[in-house]
Design a protein around this motif. Structure first.
Motif, PDB file in Angstrom:
ATOM      1  N   ARG A   1       0.864  -1.158   0.027  1.00 59.15           N
ATOM      2  CA  ARG A   1      -0.039  -0.132  -0.053  1.00 59.15           C
ATOM      3  C   ARG A   1       0.770   1.271   0.002  1.00 59.15           C
ATOM      4  NH1 ARG A   1      -2.277   3.799   3.844  1.00 59.15           N
ATOM      5  NH2 ARG A   1      -1.084   2.519   5.347  1.00 59.15           N
ATOM      6  N   ARG A   2       0.411   2.209  -0.746  1.00 55.04           N
ATOM      7  CA  ARG A   2       1.287   3.531  -0.835  1.00 55.04           C
ATOM      8  C   ARG A   2       0.993   4.501   0.316  1.00 55.04           C
ATOM      9  NH1 ARG A   2       3.428   6.302  -5.392  1.00 55.04           N
ATOM     10  NH2 ARG A   2       3.589   8.690  -4.856  1.00 55.04           N
ATOM     11  N   MET A   3       2.127   4.792   0.923  1.00 51.04           N
ATOM     12  CA  MET A   3       1.860   5.828   2.229  1.00 51.04           C
ATOM     13  C   MET A   3       1.188   7.012   1.652  1.00 51.04           C
ATOM     14  SD  MET A   3       4.969   5.478   4.726  1.00 51.04           S
ATOM     15  CE  MET A   3       5.387   4.061   5.742  1.00 51.04           C
ATOM     16  N   SER A   4       0.339   7.570   2.486  1.00 49.78           N
ATOM     17  CA  SER A   4      -0.106   8.873   2.247  1.00 49.78           C
ATOM     18  C   SER A   4       0.887   9.687   2.660  1.00 49.78           C
ATOM     19  CB  SER A   4      -1.337   9.133   3.140  1.00 49.78           C
ATOM     20  OG  SER A   4      -1.102   9.185   4.417  1.00 49.78           O
ATOM     21  N   ARG A   5       0.738  11.160   2.336  1.00 49.91           N
ATOM     22  CA  ARG A   5       1.780  12.008   2.749  1.00 49.91           C
ATOM     23  C   ARG A   5       2.032  12.222   4.067  1.00 49.91           C
ATOM     24  NH1 ARG A   5       4.386  16.165  -0.053  1.00 49.91           N
ATOM     25  NH2 ARG A   5       5.211  17.928   1.279  1.00 49.91           N
ATOM     26  N   ALA A   6       0.654  12.154   4.896  1.00 50.15           N
ATOM     27  CA  ALA A   6       0.901  12.309   6.233  1.00 50.15           C
ATOM     28  C   ALA A   6       1.411  11.130   6.912  1.00 50.15           C
ATOM     29  CB  ALA A   6      -0.523  12.497   7.020  1.00 50.15           C
ATOM     30  N   GLU A   7       1.286  10.125   6.475  1.00 54.59           N
ATOM     31  CA  GLU A   7       2.019   8.950   7.068  1.00 54.59           C
ATOM     32  C   GLU A   7       3.436   8.911   6.538  1.00 54.59           C
ATOM     33  OE1 GLU A   7      -1.285   5.384   6.575  1.00 54.59           O
ATOM     34  OE2 GLU A   7      -0.429   5.979   4.894  1.00 54.59           O
ATOM     35  N   ARG A   8       3.997   9.137   5.450  1.00 50.46           N
ATOM     36  CA  ARG A   8       5.324   9.145   4.967  1.00 50.46           C
ATOM     37  C   ARG A   8       5.665  10.477   5.886  1.00 50.46           C
ATOM     38  NH1 ARG A   8       8.397   5.851   3.115  1.00 50.46           N
ATOM     39  NH2 ARG A   8       7.327   5.423   0.868  1.00 50.46           N
ATOM     40  N   GLU A   9       5.080  11.625   6.113  1.00 48.43           N
ATOM     41  CA  GLU A   9       6.052  12.522   7.062  1.00 48.43           C
ATOM     42  C   GLU A   9       5.969  12.007   8.311  1.00 48.43           C
ATOM     43  OE1 GLU A   9       4.814  16.835   8.660  1.00 48.43           O
ATOM     44  OE2 GLU A   9       4.296  16.225   6.448  1.00 48.43           O
ATOM     45  N   ARG A  10       5.126  11.381   8.893  1.00 47.33           N
ATOM     46  CA  ARG A  10       5.332  10.908  10.370  1.00 47.33           C
ATOM     47  C   ARG A  10       6.343   9.719  10.492  1.00 47.33           C
ATOM     48  NH1 ARG A  10       0.264  10.189  10.993  1.00 47.33           N
ATOM     49  NH2 ARG A  10       0.110   8.030  10.298  1.00 47.33           N
ATOM     50  N   GLN A  11       6.586   8.950   9.357  1.00 46.32           N
ATOM     51  CA  GLN A  11       7.729   7.959   9.301  1.00 46.32           C
ATOM     52  C   GLN A  11       9.005   8.724   9.291  1.00 46.32           C
ATOM     53  OE1 GLN A  11       8.829   6.349   5.546  1.00 46.32           O
ATOM     54  NE2 GLN A  11       9.425   4.436   6.437  1.00 46.32           N
ATOM     55  N   MET A  12       9.108   9.588   8.326  1.00 40.75           N
ATOM     56  CA  MET A  12      10.386  10.565   8.437  1.00 40.75           C
ATOM     57  C   MET A  12      10.731  11.146   9.657  1.00 40.75           C
ATOM     58  SD  MET A  12      10.022  12.240   4.656  1.00 40.75           S
ATOM     59  CE  MET A  12       9.996  11.449   3.222  1.00 40.75           C
ATOM     60  N   LEU A  13       9.795  11.745  10.237  1.00 42.56           N
ATOM     61  CA  LEU A  13       9.824  12.483  11.787  1.00 42.56           C
ATOM     62  C   LEU A  13      10.350  11.198  12.796  1.00 42.56           C
ATOM     63  CD1 LEU A  13       7.105  14.853  11.828  1.00 42.56           C
ATOM     64  CD2 LEU A  13       9.585  15.558  11.565  1.00 42.56           C
ATOM     65  N   ASP A  14       9.830  10.160  12.824  1.00 45.73           N
ATOM     66  CA  ASP A  14      10.056   9.105  13.715  1.00 45.73           C
ATOM     67  C   ASP A  14      11.527   8.507  13.407  1.00 45.73           C
ATOM     68  OD1 ASP A  14       7.476   9.095  14.650  1.00 45.73           O
ATOM     69  OD2 ASP A  14       6.798   7.365  13.680  1.00 45.73           O
ATOM     70  N   VAL A  15      11.834   8.307  12.235  1.00 45.06           N
ATOM     71  CA  VAL A  15      13.286   8.003  12.038  1.00 45.06           C
ATOM     72  C   VAL A  15      14.236   9.140  12.248  1.00 45.06           C
ATOM     73  CG1 VAL A  15      14.714   7.226  10.244  1.00 45.06           C
ATOM     74  CG2 VAL A  15      12.578   6.335  10.109  1.00 45.06           C
ATOM     75  N   ALA A  16      13.953  10.414  11.822  1.00 43.19           N
ATOM     76  CA  ALA A  16      15.006  11.411  12.142  1.00 43.19           C
ATOM     77  C   ALA A  16      15.135  11.659  13.570  1.00 43.19           C
ATOM     78  CB  ALA A  16      14.411  12.710  11.244  1.00 43.19           C
ATOM     79  N   GLU A  17      14.051  11.645  14.435  1.00 47.19           N
ATOM     80  CA  GLU A  17      14.263  11.720  15.724  1.00 47.19           C
ATOM     81  C   GLU A  17      15.122  10.799  16.342  1.00 47.19           C
ATOM     82  OE1 GLU A  17      11.439  11.469  19.704  1.00 47.19           O
ATOM     83  OE2 GLU A  17      10.531  12.453  18.068  1.00 47.19           O
TER      84      GLU A  17
ATOM     85  N   CYS B   1      10.971  17.985  14.115  1.00 51.82           N
ATOM     86  CA  CYS B   1      10.917  17.079  15.061  1.00 51.82           C
ATOM     87  C   CYS B   1      10.524  17.750  16.435  1.00 51.82           C
ATOM     88  CB  CYS B   1      12.070  16.480  15.114  1.00 51.82           C
ATOM     89  SG  CYS B   1      12.454  15.198  13.861  1.00 51.82           S
ATOM     90  N   VAL B   2      10.879  19.015  16.625  1.00 54.26           N
ATOM     91  CA  VAL B   2      11.093  19.669  17.999  1.00 54.26           C
ATOM     92  C   VAL B   2       9.478  20.259  17.881  1.00 54.26           C
ATOM     93  CG1 VAL B   2      11.510  21.841  19.098  1.00 54.26           C
ATOM     94  CG2 VAL B   2      13.307  20.412  17.874  1.00 54.26           C
ATOM     95  N   ALA B   3       8.817  20.703  16.892  1.00 56.20           N
ATOM     96  CA  ALA B   3       7.526  21.092  16.687  1.00 56.20           C
ATOM     97  C   ALA B   3       6.516  20.109  17.002  1.00 56.20           C
ATOM     98  CB  ALA B   3       7.304  21.909  15.402  1.00 56.20           C
ATOM     99  N   ARG B   4       6.793  19.031  16.326  1.00 55.74           N
ATOM    100  CA  ARG B   4       5.832  17.605  16.907  1.00 55.74           C
ATOM    101  C   ARG B   4       6.025  17.507  18.264  1.00 55.74           C
ATOM    102  NH1 ARG B   4       6.107  11.472  14.355  1.00 55.74           N
ATOM    103  NH2 ARG B   4       8.000  11.797  15.463  1.00 55.74           N
ATOM    104  N   SER B   5       7.266  17.420  18.711  1.00 53.52           N
ATOM    105  CA  SER B   5       7.194  17.139  20.246  1.00 53.52           C
ATOM    106  C   SER B   5       6.585  18.012  21.134  1.00 53.52           C
ATOM    107  CB  SER B   5       8.805  16.942  20.624  1.00 53.52           C
ATOM    108  OG  SER B   5       9.498  15.837  20.084  1.00 53.52           O
ATOM    109  N   GLN B   6       6.619  19.418  20.767  1.00 52.72           N
ATOM    110  CA  GLN B   6       5.797  20.425  21.460  1.00 52.72           C
ATOM    111  C   GLN B   6       4.504  20.017  21.549  1.00 52.72           C
ATOM    112  OE1 GLN B   6       6.631  24.302  19.881  1.00 52.72           O
ATOM    113  NE2 GLN B   6       5.304  25.314  21.538  1.00 52.72           N
ATOM    114  N   ALA B   7       3.668  19.694  20.453  1.00 56.00           N
ATOM    115  CA  ALA B   7       2.400  19.739  20.299  1.00 56.00           C
ATOM    116  C   ALA B   7       2.089  18.051  20.955  1.00 56.00           C
ATOM    117  CB  ALA B   7       1.991  19.395  18.766  1.00 56.00           C
ATOM    118  N   GLU B   8       2.826  17.161  20.789  1.00 54.99           N
ATOM    119  CA  GLU B   8       2.417  16.057  21.553  1.00 54.99           C
ATOM    120  C   GLU B   8       2.602  16.095  23.005  1.00 54.99           C
ATOM    121  OE1 GLU B   8       5.003  13.059  19.890  1.00 54.99           O
ATOM    122  OE2 GLU B   8       3.755  12.920  18.018  1.00 54.99           O
ATOM    123  N   LEU B   9       3.487  16.716  23.572  1.00 57.02           N
ATOM    124  CA  LEU B   9       3.737  17.091  25.135  1.00 57.02           C
ATOM    125  C   LEU B   9       2.604  17.813  25.548  1.00 57.02           C
ATOM    126  CD1 LEU B   9       5.551  16.829  27.609  1.00 57.02           C
ATOM    127  CD2 LEU B   9       6.821  18.905  26.864  1.00 57.02           C
TER     128      LEU B   9
END
Length: 220
Positions: free
Chosen positions: A9-25, A66-74
């Motif tokens: 299954r082809r990843m959606s843009r949101a899924e791909r972005e989330r994967q990239m951020l997970d790996v980058a972090e 990555c920092v912005a996502r962590s801020q929102a999640e925290l």
């Protein structure tokens, strides 16, 4: 006749972005900002480096995302945690448990950001400070709801103490794996409560014992 290979299954843009951020972090946490390469992140994600640049523009942009996502999640996890608080001490306890639990799940990247804020782009230090301000505003606002009698400067001072001490305690825990989330939350709650309690009336006394058997301090 062999069965056809199922199409991935082809990843959606949101899924791909989330994967990239997970790996980058993960890579930033393992190697530090300077030693991290976009090539390695792209390889681990299974994408091309140009695609990584298409999403985030640069390594600086990827770190800041990555920092912005962590801020929102925290903010989300701590806001939900303190929403059910019943008194000022409960605010502190719930907020600390949520904070240290979140840091546990991001321990390497957290340590890298706090220890080496100047290693990243100039905006990194400000992004980390924005997270501190976000958390102090949240804590002060909820405490003020339950502790209207606490002078504004006292409340502000204690929220600054909470933010600074929580970071140091989190870094200390990276060298003390036996210290649990509940241990850290109890240390912070007891410490802050000793400073706030003189300004409060009709509130429970600090817990002298180890807890109520469920990981949180027993009510006084």
């Amino acid at each position: 006749m062999s069965a056809a290979t199922p199409r991935r299954r082809r990843m959606s843009r949101a899924e791909r972005e989330r994967q990239m951020l997970d790996v980058a972090e993960q890579v930033f946490g393992e190697r530090g900002y300077r030693a991290t390469s976009m090539d390695e992140i792209a390889e681990r994600c299974g994408v091309s480096k140009p695609m990584l640049y298409e999403y985030f523009g640069s390594k600086d942009g990827l770190l800041l995302a990555c920092v912005a996502r962590s801020q929102a999640e925290l903010h989300e996890v701590t806001q939900k945690a303190v929403a059910g608080a019943t008194d000022p001490r409960d605010v502190l306890w719930r907020g600390m448990v949520a904070y240290f639990s979140f840091i546990d799940s991001h321990s390497r990247s957290f340590a890298m950001l706090v220890s080496e804020p100047v290693a990243g782009p100039p905006e990194t230090a400000q992004a980390i400070e924005d997270i501190r301000r976000q958390q102090s505003t949240l804590i002060a606002g909820v405490l003020a709801t339950f502790a209207a009698g606490v002078p504004a400067d006292v409340l502000e001072a204690h929220t600054e103490i909470i933010i600074g001490a929580s970071e140091r305690l989190s870094l200390w825990r990276t060298r003390r794996p036996g210290v649990t989330v509940e241990d850290a939350a109890r240390y912070m709650t007891d410490f802050c409560w000793s400073g706030l309690s003189p300004y409060l009336t009709h509130t429970p006394a600090p817990d002298p014992g180890p807890g109520d058997g469920e990981g949180r301090p027993a009510p006084g």
